[in-house]
Motif scaffolding. Structure first.
Motif, PDB file in Angstrom:
ATOM      1  N   VAL A  16       0.988  -1.219  -0.128  1.00  0.00           N
ATOM      2  CA  VAL A  16       0.105  -0.031  -0.217  1.00  0.00           C
ATOM      3  C   VAL A  16       0.872   1.225   0.097  1.00  0.00           C
ATOM      4  O   VAL A  16       2.052   1.270   0.529  1.00  0.00           O
ATOM      5  CB  VAL A  16      -0.954  -0.185   1.332  1.00  0.00           C
ATOM      6  CG1 VAL A  16      -1.924  -1.210   1.144  1.00  0.00           C
ATOM      7  CG2 VAL A  16      -0.100   0.031   2.731  1.00  0.00           C
ATOM      8  N   ALA A  17       0.362   2.133  -0.424  1.00  0.00           N
ATOM      9  CA  ALA A  17       1.294   3.581  -0.837  1.00  0.00           C
ATOM     10  C   ALA A  17       0.290   4.801  -0.946  1.00  0.00           C
ATOM     11  O   ALA A  17      -0.809   4.655  -1.257  1.00  0.00           O
ATOM     12  CB  ALA A  17       2.187   3.515  -1.865  1.00  0.00           C
ATOM     13  N   LEU A  18       0.712   5.730  -0.258  1.00  0.00           N
ATOM     14  CA  LEU A  18       0.193   7.164  -0.186  1.00  0.00           C
ATOM     15  C   LEU A  18       0.942   8.174  -0.730  1.00  0.00           C
ATOM     16  O   LEU A  18       2.049   8.481  -0.004  1.00  0.00           O
ATOM     17  CB  LEU A  18      -0.497   7.463   1.314  1.00  0.00           C
ATOM     18  CG  LEU A  18      -1.499   8.625   1.447  1.00  0.00           C
ATOM     19  CD1 LEU A  18      -2.412   8.673   2.357  1.00  0.00           C
ATOM     20  CD2 LEU A  18      -0.692   9.849   1.504  1.00  0.00           C
ATOM     21  N   SER A  32      -1.953  -7.266   4.744  1.00  0.00           N
ATOM     22  CA  SER A  32      -2.150  -8.940   4.544  1.00  0.00           C
ATOM     23  C   SER A  32      -3.605  -9.010   3.918  1.00  0.00           C
ATOM     24  O   SER A  32      -3.991  -9.929   3.575  1.00  0.00           O
ATOM     25  CB  SER A  32      -2.138  -9.611   5.840  1.00  0.00           C
ATOM     26  OG  SER A  32      -0.785  -9.809   6.381  1.00  0.00           O
ATOM     27  N   SER A  33      -4.362  -7.885   3.665  1.00  0.00           N
ATOM     28  CA  SER A  33      -5.826  -8.161   3.173  1.00  0.00           C
ATOM     29  C   SER A  33      -6.314  -6.833   2.489  1.00  0.00           C
ATOM     30  O   SER A  33      -5.889  -5.762   2.925  1.00  0.00           O
ATOM     31  CB  SER A  33      -6.520  -8.678   4.340  1.00  0.00           C
ATOM     32  OG  SER A  33      -7.007  -7.582   5.161  1.00  0.00           O
ATOM     33  N   VAL A  38      -7.604  -0.979   3.180  1.00  0.00           N
ATOM     34  CA  VAL A  38      -8.635   0.098   3.212  1.00  0.00           C
ATOM     35  C   VAL A  38      -8.421   0.786   4.636  1.00  0.00           C
ATOM     36  O   VAL A  38      -8.401   2.140   4.920  1.00  0.00           O
ATOM     37  CB  VAL A  38      -9.989  -0.245   2.865  1.00  0.00           C
ATOM     38  CG1 VAL A  38     -10.841   0.778   3.215  1.00  0.00           C
ATOM     39  CG2 VAL A  38     -10.184  -0.845   1.424  1.00  0.00           C
ATOM     40  N   ALA A  39      -8.230   0.058   5.722  1.00  0.00           N
ATOM     41  CA  ALA A  39      -8.095   0.606   6.957  1.00  0.00           C
ATOM     42  C   ALA A  39      -6.851   1.433   7.153  1.00  0.00           C
ATOM     43  O   ALA A  39      -6.653   2.577   7.731  1.00  0.00           O
ATOM     44  CB  ALA A  39      -7.881  -0.381   8.109  1.00  0.00           C
ATOM     45  N   TRP A  40      -5.395   1.180   6.496  1.00  0.00           N
ATOM     46  CA  TRP A  40      -4.442   1.740   6.392  1.00  0.00           C
ATOM     47  C   TRP A  40      -4.619   3.156   5.819  1.00  0.00           C
ATOM     48  O   TRP A  40      -4.232   4.214   6.359  1.00  0.00           O
ATOM     49  CB  TRP A  40      -3.284   0.913   5.948  1.00  0.00           C
ATOM     50  CG  TRP A  40      -2.043   1.528   5.662  1.00  0.00           C
ATOM     51  CD1 TRP A  40      -1.148   1.573   6.687  1.00  0.00           C
ATOM     52  CD2 TRP A  40      -1.560   2.537   4.669  1.00  0.00           C
ATOM     53  NE1 TRP A  40       0.148   2.367   6.356  1.00  0.00           N
ATOM     54  CE2 TRP A  40      -0.287   2.948   5.185  1.00  0.00           C
ATOM     55  CE3 TRP A  40      -1.860   2.877   3.588  1.00  0.00           C
ATOM     56  CZ2 TRP A  40       0.421   3.634   4.388  1.00  0.00           C
ATOM     57  CZ3 TRP A  40      -1.323   3.794   2.661  1.00  0.00           C
ATOM     58  CH2 TRP A  40      -0.064   3.969   3.094  1.00  0.00           C
ATOM     59  N   ALA A  43      -6.665   5.765   7.747  1.00  0.00           N
ATOM     60  CA  ALA A  43      -5.752   6.152   8.851  1.00  0.00           C
ATOM     61  C   ALA A  43      -4.966   7.194   8.517  1.00  0.00           C
ATOM     62  O   ALA A  43      -4.662   7.846   9.243  1.00  0.00           O
ATOM     63  CB  ALA A  43      -5.298   5.002   9.636  1.00  0.00           C
ATOM     64  N   GLU A  44      -4.572   6.916   7.268  1.00  0.00           N
ATOM     65  CA  GLU A  44      -3.317   7.539   6.981  1.00  0.00           C
ATOM     66  C   GLU A  44      -3.575   9.116   6.183  1.00  0.00           C
ATOM     67  O   GLU A  44      -2.977  10.065   6.175  1.00  0.00           O
ATOM     68  CB  GLU A  44      -2.327   6.986   5.964  1.00  0.00           C
ATOM     69  CG  GLU A  44      -1.464   5.781   6.395  1.00  0.00           C
ATOM     70  CD  GLU A  44      -0.565   6.421   7.398  1.00  0.00           C
ATOM     71  OE1 GLU A  44       0.173   7.281   6.961  1.00  0.00           O
ATOM     72  OE2 GLU A  44      -0.351   5.753   8.527  1.00  0.00           O
ATOM     73  N   VAL A  45      -4.867   9.068   5.453  1.00  0.00           N
ATOM     74  CA  VAL A  45      -5.303  10.105   4.563  1.00  0.00           C
ATOM     75  C   VAL A  45      -5.381  11.343   5.497  1.00  0.00           C
ATOM     76  O   VAL A  45      -6.204  11.392   6.589  1.00  0.00           O
ATOM     77  CB  VAL A  45      -6.214   9.920   3.711  1.00  0.00           C
ATOM     78  CG1 VAL A  45      -5.868   8.847   2.391  1.00  0.00           C
ATOM     79  CG2 VAL A  45      -7.609   9.431   4.323  1.00  0.00           C
ATOM     80  N   SER A  46      -5.078  12.567   5.061  1.00  0.00           N
ATOM     81  CA  SER A  46      -5.507  13.861   5.719  1.00  0.00           C
ATOM     82  C   SER A  46      -6.672  14.498   5.137  1.00  0.00           C
ATOM     83  O   SER A  46      -7.446  15.297   5.571  1.00  0.00           O
ATOM     84  CB  SER A  46      -4.290  14.734   5.689  1.00  0.00           C
ATOM     85  OG  SER A  46      -4.063  15.144   4.481  1.00  0.00           O
TER      86      SER A  46
END
Length: 209
Positions: A16-18, A32-33, A38-40, A43-46
């Motif tokens: 995953v990358a942002l 792993s899924s 999607v949860a990552w 949580a990461e997006v501003s």
């Protein structure tokens, strides 16, 4: 603007990358899924991401073996990469299955998100980043010498899943911004007799030509 990139995979193999275009920085992780991916991202997006690139099939055809015009084009245009471009019927595993699920989940989370299919290993060749895709960690860290991509992004990766996701996020930005106007979903297959089929509507396959 925020752009996401994904390399669907299995246990501890889902990159995953942002990419934050304002700061020219990119954050990566390996999960792993689909749910973890999607949860990552959530949580990461501003702010709501505007586009995502996914290393998977986002559309299909009912041709013999499921060959798509995009696949035929890439195999012909980049013969040195033709073995990495496989017909839909020849694919297996989490890339092809979980990638489609991910597209649906992303549209549930952000209904207007721009979605583009990616193929990082062929993209590497198309962008002239080197003759050999870097699979080992030493080679991947040496990839900070990449031309335009390396100069623009502050990149820190630890495995090839994250590298594929990072390239996919870059492709999402290039496609969404109009820098890569070509859309491989529009190339008809040799034996195509009907329109493309997709799990979610309005998908692209942005390419740098």
């Amino acid at each position: 603007m925020i752009y996401l990139g994904f390399d669907p995979g299995g246990l501890k193999g889902f990159g995953v990358a942002l990419y934050d275009a304002a700061s020219h920085s990119i954050d990566c992780a390996t999960v792993s899924s689909v749910d973890e991916a999607v949860a990552w991202a959530t949580a990461e997006v501003s702010s709501a991401p505007v586009a995502a690139g996914i290393d998977t099939l986002l559309f299909w055809q009912s041709t013999p073996s499921g060959w798509r015009g995009a696949d035929e084009f890439l195999r012909s245009r980049y013969p040195e990469c033709r073995n990495s471009v496989v017909s839909a019927n020849g694919l297996y595993g989490s890339m092809s299955v979980q990638g489609a699920v991910l597209a649906g989940r992303l549209r549930q989370a952000w209904p207007s998100i721009f979605l583009t299919e990616t193929h990082p290993k062929v993209l590497w060749t198309a962008l002239g980043l080197g003759r050999r895709y870097p699979r080992g960690l030493v080679d991947q860290r040496a990839a900070v010498e990449w031309s335009e991509y390396a100069r623009v992004l502050k990149l820190n990766i630890v495995d090839d899943h994250q590298l594929d996701a990072a390239l996919s996020a870059w492709a999402a930005e290039r496609g969404h911004s109009g820098a890569w106007p070509r859309d491989l979903t529009q190339i008809p297959a040799r034996h195509q007799r009907s329109e493309n089929i997709s799990v979610v509507s309005d998908v692209r396959y942005c390419w740098p030509e």
